[in-house]
Scaffold this motif. Sequence first.
Motif, PDB file in Angstrom:
ATOM      1  N   SER A  33       0.794  -1.235   0.000  1.00 22.18           N
ATOM      2  CA  SER A  33       0.000   0.000   0.000  1.00 22.18           C
ATOM      3  C   SER A  33       0.825   1.283   0.000  1.00 22.18           C
ATOM      4  O   SER A  33       0.278   2.373   0.110  1.00 22.18           O
ATOM      5  CB  SER A  33      -0.908  -0.004   1.227  1.00 22.18           C
ATOM      6  OG  SER A  33      -0.089  -0.104   2.378  1.00 22.18           O
ATOM      7  N   LYS A  34       2.159   1.162  -0.093  1.00 19.16           N
ATOM      8  CA  LYS A  34       2.967   2.388  -0.012  1.00 19.16           C
ATOM      9  C   LYS A  34       3.762   2.610  -1.285  1.00 19.16           C
ATOM     10  O   LYS A  34       4.831   3.232  -1.249  1.00 19.16           O
ATOM     11  CB  LYS A  34       3.936   2.301   1.167  1.00 19.16           C
ATOM     12  CG  LYS A  34       3.283   2.024   2.506  1.00 19.16           C
ATOM     13  CD  LYS A  34       4.378   1.845   3.547  1.00 19.16           C
ATOM     14  CE  LYS A  34       3.861   1.255   4.829  1.00 19.16           C
ATOM     15  NZ  LYS A  34       4.936   0.727   5.668  1.00 19.16           N
TER      16      LYS A  34
ATOM     17  N   ARG B 204       6.396   1.741  -4.113  1.00 21.03           N
ATOM     18  CA  ARG B 204       7.594   0.899  -4.052  1.00 21.03           C
ATOM     19  C   ARG B 204       8.276   1.069  -2.704  1.00 21.03           C
ATOM     20  O   ARG B 204       8.094   2.077  -2.028  1.00 21.03           O
ATOM     21  CB  ARG B 204       8.570   1.311  -5.167  1.00 21.03           C
ATOM     22  CG  ARG B 204       7.975   1.123  -6.559  1.00 21.03           C
ATOM     23  CD  ARG B 204       8.702   1.938  -7.588  1.00 21.03           C
ATOM     24  NE  ARG B 204       8.667   3.360  -7.283  1.00 21.03           N
ATOM     25  CZ  ARG B 204       9.287   4.280  -8.004  1.00 21.03           C
ATOM     26  NH1 ARG B 204       9.987   3.952  -9.060  1.00 21.03           N
ATOM     27  NH2 ARG B 204       9.216   5.556  -7.666  1.00 21.03           N
TER      28      ARG B 204
ATOM     29  N   TYR C 223       9.752   8.793  -6.891  1.00 25.99           N
ATOM     30  CA  TYR C 223       8.328   9.090  -6.699  1.00 25.99           C
ATOM     31  C   TYR C 223       8.031  10.576  -6.924  1.00 25.99           C
ATOM     32  O   TYR C 223       8.737  11.436  -6.404  1.00 25.99           O
ATOM     33  CB  TYR C 223       7.930   8.674  -5.270  1.00 25.99           C
ATOM     34  CG  TYR C 223       6.476   8.903  -4.972  1.00 25.99           C
ATOM     35  CD1 TYR C 223       5.498   8.123  -5.567  1.00 25.99           C
ATOM     36  CD2 TYR C 223       6.078   9.922  -4.117  1.00 25.99           C
ATOM     37  CE1 TYR C 223       4.152   8.348  -5.314  1.00 25.99           C
ATOM     38  CE2 TYR C 223       4.732  10.151  -3.849  1.00 25.99           C
ATOM     39  CZ  TYR C 223       3.786   9.362  -4.459  1.00 25.99           C
ATOM     40  OH  TYR C 223       2.453   9.582  -4.214  1.00 25.99           O
TER      41      TYR C 223
ATOM     42  N   PHE D 279       9.124  15.239  -2.487  1.00 26.24           N
ATOM     43  CA  PHE D 279       8.719  13.917  -1.987  1.00 26.24           C
ATOM     44  C   PHE D 279       9.899  13.072  -1.486  1.00 26.24           C
ATOM     45  O   PHE D 279       9.708  12.153  -0.711  1.00 26.24           O
ATOM     46  CB  PHE D 279       8.018  13.118  -3.088  1.00 26.24           C
ATOM     47  CG  PHE D 279       6.589  13.526  -3.331  1.00 26.24           C
ATOM     48  CD1 PHE D 279       5.632  13.421  -2.327  1.00 26.24           C
ATOM     49  CD2 PHE D 279       6.193  14.014  -4.566  1.00 26.24           C
ATOM     50  CE1 PHE D 279       4.309  13.793  -2.550  1.00 26.24           C
ATOM     51  CE2 PHE D 279       4.867  14.384  -4.798  1.00 26.24           C
ATOM     52  CZ  PHE D 279       3.926  14.273  -3.791  1.00 26.24           C
TER      53      PHE D 279
ATOM     54  N   SER E 196      15.849   6.864  -1.134  1.00 25.89           N
ATOM     55  CA  SER E 196      14.536   7.439  -1.450  1.00 25.89           C
ATOM     56  C   SER E 196      13.441   6.401  -1.574  1.00 25.89           C
ATOM     57  O   SER E 196      12.267   6.736  -1.579  1.00 25.89           O
ATOM     58  CB  SER E 196      14.604   8.200  -2.772  1.00 25.89           C
ATOM     59  OG  SER E 196      15.105   9.472  -2.536  1.00 25.89           O
TER      60      SER E 196
ATOM     61  N   ILE F 188      12.922   4.135   0.610  1.00 23.69           N
ATOM     62  CA  ILE F 188      12.530   3.679   1.949  1.00 23.69           C
ATOM     63  C   ILE F 188      11.282   4.437   2.397  1.00 23.69           C
ATOM     64  O   ILE F 188      11.261   5.673   2.399  1.00 23.69           O
ATOM     65  CB  ILE F 188      13.697   3.886   2.951  1.00 23.69           C
ATOM     66  CG1 ILE F 188      14.925   3.085   2.486  1.00 23.69           C
ATOM     67  CG2 ILE F 188      13.276   3.491   4.366  1.00 23.69           C
ATOM     68  CD1 ILE F 188      16.154   3.230   3.353  1.00 23.69           C
ATOM     69  N   ASN F 189      10.259   3.701   2.751  1.00 26.78           N
ATOM     70  CA  ASN F 189       9.007   4.318   3.222  1.00 26.78           C
ATOM     71  C   ASN F 189       9.084   4.640   4.708  1.00 26.78           C
ATOM     72  O   ASN F 189       9.965   4.139   5.421  1.00 26.78           O
ATOM     73  CB  ASN F 189       7.838   3.380   2.942  1.00 26.78           C
ATOM     74  CG  ASN F 189       7.523   3.308   1.456  1.00 26.78           C
ATOM     75  OD1 ASN F 189       7.386   4.345   0.791  1.00 26.78           O
ATOM     76  ND2 ASN F 189       7.429   2.102   0.928  1.00 26.78           N
TER      77      ASN F 189
ATOM     78  N   TYR G 194      10.406   9.455   8.671  1.00 30.75           N
ATOM     79  CA  TYR G 194      10.714  10.696   7.960  1.00 30.75           C
ATOM     80  C   TYR G 194      10.803  11.821   8.989  1.00 30.75           C
ATOM     81  O   TYR G 194      11.592  12.731   8.857  1.00 30.75           O
ATOM     82  CB  TYR G 194       9.622  11.022   6.937  1.00 30.75           C
ATOM     83  CG  TYR G 194       9.553  10.086   5.746  1.00 30.75           C
ATOM     84  CD1 TYR G 194      10.463   9.040   5.572  1.00 30.75           C
ATOM     85  CD2 TYR G 194       8.571  10.251   4.774  1.00 30.75           C
ATOM     86  CE1 TYR G 194      10.383   8.196   4.470  1.00 30.75           C
ATOM     87  CE2 TYR G 194       8.489   9.415   3.672  1.00 30.75           C
ATOM     88  CZ  TYR G 194       9.391   8.379   3.533  1.00 30.75           C
ATOM     89  OH  TYR G 194       9.315   7.550   2.441  1.00 30.75           O
TER      90      TYR G 194
ATOM     91  N   PHE H 163       0.487  11.112   2.671  1.00 27.02           N
ATOM     92  CA  PHE H 163      -0.031   9.905   3.320  1.00 27.02           C
ATOM     93  C   PHE H 163      -0.243  10.178   4.801  1.00 27.02           C
ATOM     94  O   PHE H 163       0.287  11.146   5.352  1.00 27.02           O
ATOM     95  CB  PHE H 163       0.921   8.713   3.126  1.00 27.02           C
ATOM     96  CG  PHE H 163       2.207   8.819   3.894  1.00 27.02           C
ATOM     97  CD1 PHE H 163       2.309   8.286   5.176  1.00 27.02           C
ATOM     98  CD2 PHE H 163       3.314   9.461   3.357  1.00 27.02           C
ATOM     99  CE1 PHE H 163       3.485   8.386   5.900  1.00 27.02           C
ATOM    100  CE2 PHE H 163       4.499   9.565   4.077  1.00 27.02           C
ATOM    101  CZ  PHE H 163       4.583   9.030   5.352  1.00 27.02           C
TER     102      PHE H 163
END
Length: 743
Positions: free
Chosen positions: A360-361, A363, A443, A472, A515, A517-518, A552, A572
């Motif tokens: 759901s995030k 990549r 992204y 982003f 970049s 990494i969520n 983040y 998000f």
Amino acid sequence: MDVHDVTDQYFQLINRQKQMLLEAKKRQGQRPSDRKSKEHLYDTFMLAFMFRAKKEGHLVHSSFIPPAYLPCTTPMTGLRPVAIKDLQLETHHRGTYLLLRSITPPSRMTAIMAIMEDENGDAIMLQLYQQEDESARAAADIVDVGTILLVKEPYFKVMGDGEYGLRVDHVSDVIHLKSDDARIPTAWQPQLMEIDRSAESLKIEGNLAFEESRYWDAITAYSDALGQPATTNEIEIIKRNRSLAFIKTKQFDAALSDAGFPDFNFNPNPPEKAMFRAAEALYNLQKFSECCQVLELLCTNFPHNSQASMVLTRAQSRFLEQKTGVYIFKELQAKAKKLRPPHLDHATYIGPVEKKQTESKGRGLFVTKAVKAGDLLLCEKAFGHAHADKGAGDGNKSSSQISLLLNPETNQGVMGAQADLIKLIVQKLYHNPSVASAFTALYHGNYEGVTTSAVDAEPMVDTFLVERIISFNGFGCPVSSLTSHTEACDQYSTPAEKPTEQEAHHSCGIWTHASYINHSCISNARRAFIGDMMIVRASRDMEAGTEINFWYHNPDGISEKDLQKKLKHWGFVCGCAICLDARMTDAAVVTKRQKLREDLKQGFSSPVLHLIRTKKIERLLDLLNQTYTQPAEDVPRLLLWDPQLALARIYAAQNKAGKSIESVGKVLTSLGFVVVGADPSPTRFAIVRWGLLVDRLVETFLHARTAFAAIGAREDSERAEGYARTTFKIIVGEDSSFHTTYK
Ligand SMILES: C[S@@+](CC[C@H](N)C(=O)[O-])C[C@H]1O[C@@H](n2cnc3c(N)ncnc32)[C@H](O)[C@@H]1O
């Protein structure tokens, strides 16, 4: 971007700008009848120019990002000429171009500005954005009195001061014309024909410019020389010379091509200089394996070239770093301390990670094998990094390095070096298209850019895509996480009072691997910085195939509501267990926790007898603990760990080893750790499962080290020190400075 967000402070300014945009939009399509005469524009510009020149050096830049528009993708043959008098306000004149000649020198503010005239003698202000810094290329190199250029699909608008002007945001939308270009009208052509325009004389002109460090002029002269008849040998020499000028101006793709790489023009014995230039370009493009190959051949063919063998040693070190992830971190720290900007000459190491689609995030980045807390996942050199001195913007003399960037479209205001980062990356992509895809693949939300990357065989860069990607994917960064770690720990003077301000970074950069990494508040990795290197280490043990997450924005010391506000521009809402739990928590419980923390604060500052005081604190901590319902290993108790640590500190000062160990155990548990042996029992002290990695965890483990040593549990003491060291390594990026930081 986790940089200094000033959206709230500059809310009014953003709104005013929005209002101005709306007002301007009402005039869309108008041909203004009150355009100023050429003379008037010239006089006003020159007056301001002289005034500004006197004040230079004390400018705090602020800039607005205009509504996004696409760069011109139509080849020149498909564009028709347009004149200033035909321009319509707030319009992108698609399918046209405007031929202009500068009648003033340039003035550099956020953009490079000059007054330009067209063939009809009408004049207009031109603003060129995203051009190189003055230190990299003088504004007069880009536009000066007499410069003739084409603006493709000109954007005519009402400017900030109410006057009319042309704004160019895409560097590829401007074409400079050479003096012999057929499109230049007769009236603008030079009166005197130059006497000698042979390849040889132009080469000499280029060499002279090069010697005077006028690299852009040198490139122009060499390029002109290559347009003249010349022998193959002459062409190769001119290209090799131009290759060096390309290296000086950071145009490494062009430098490589001029050096004849990869086949060196089918020459089995390539010339020494060609190989050296190619190696330099490859080094700067971080292609260390190919760089070493070229240098090895160069050293074999020309064994007396000592410079080549020196560069080979350097390239081999980079290659080794790239392959093994082994760095001499002490050296990196020393360089970051000394160099300004802190751009380190080191290679990127990509550890056991791979990019994959998440559920759901979008990549994400995953580990390809099992890793342990502390293991190195990435040590990445920034794709682009803009440095702002600490203290810049505080009215000191560095204030010109900091800027305010406001985007009315996204309602965002950030303070720092972002404006510089956009410029820097636009230039990098424009001059080195071979590296562009690593950046443009990042992204960018729902921004739809152009599908082509070149027009008329020239690279095309979309400034607004660059801005979106930075917004982003960019990260704010300190010069060294070692300094920010020690500062964060020093700041913690009042027990049970979390530092309210998290550090706002003014320097920022883009790391194209990190970049992916969520975010998660319950992270399993942390990022650290040494100069422009980002070091990502696992902060928990992970199974192969686990998705890597780091925060983040640090969730500690901030309410869930404020945290979501900080994350808003990433588009998000965090759905981690901490955030979900916070959303489900009753308002009455929140109030109770606040009250208990207030009581704890008083308890810590109370002068009553130690015993009574610690008893009271223990009771309050117990009550605070009881307000949580979820197991701490699932939902760490962020309001509990820091007063618990403050208590551990008191026990440590009182030499109450048993109590100190017990408190340390509670700190760890509240942070979601699962530990055994955090008591005087014979069970060995060990972390069964790692929890949240806050900066003061190093101190926590060091209290355990001292307390275990005091009760004679030497092995446990050593283990606690080992954990302190691992924690330090994760937070700071390396552990070579552990013993100098914690003596
Ligand atoms: C730096 S990128 C991370 C990589 C990105 N997922 C991709 O596909 O390239 C940041 C973006 O990832 C997404 N993202 C990151 N963390 C997330 C999270 N916890 N939940 C949902 N989306 C997230 C958001 O769209 C955010 O703007």
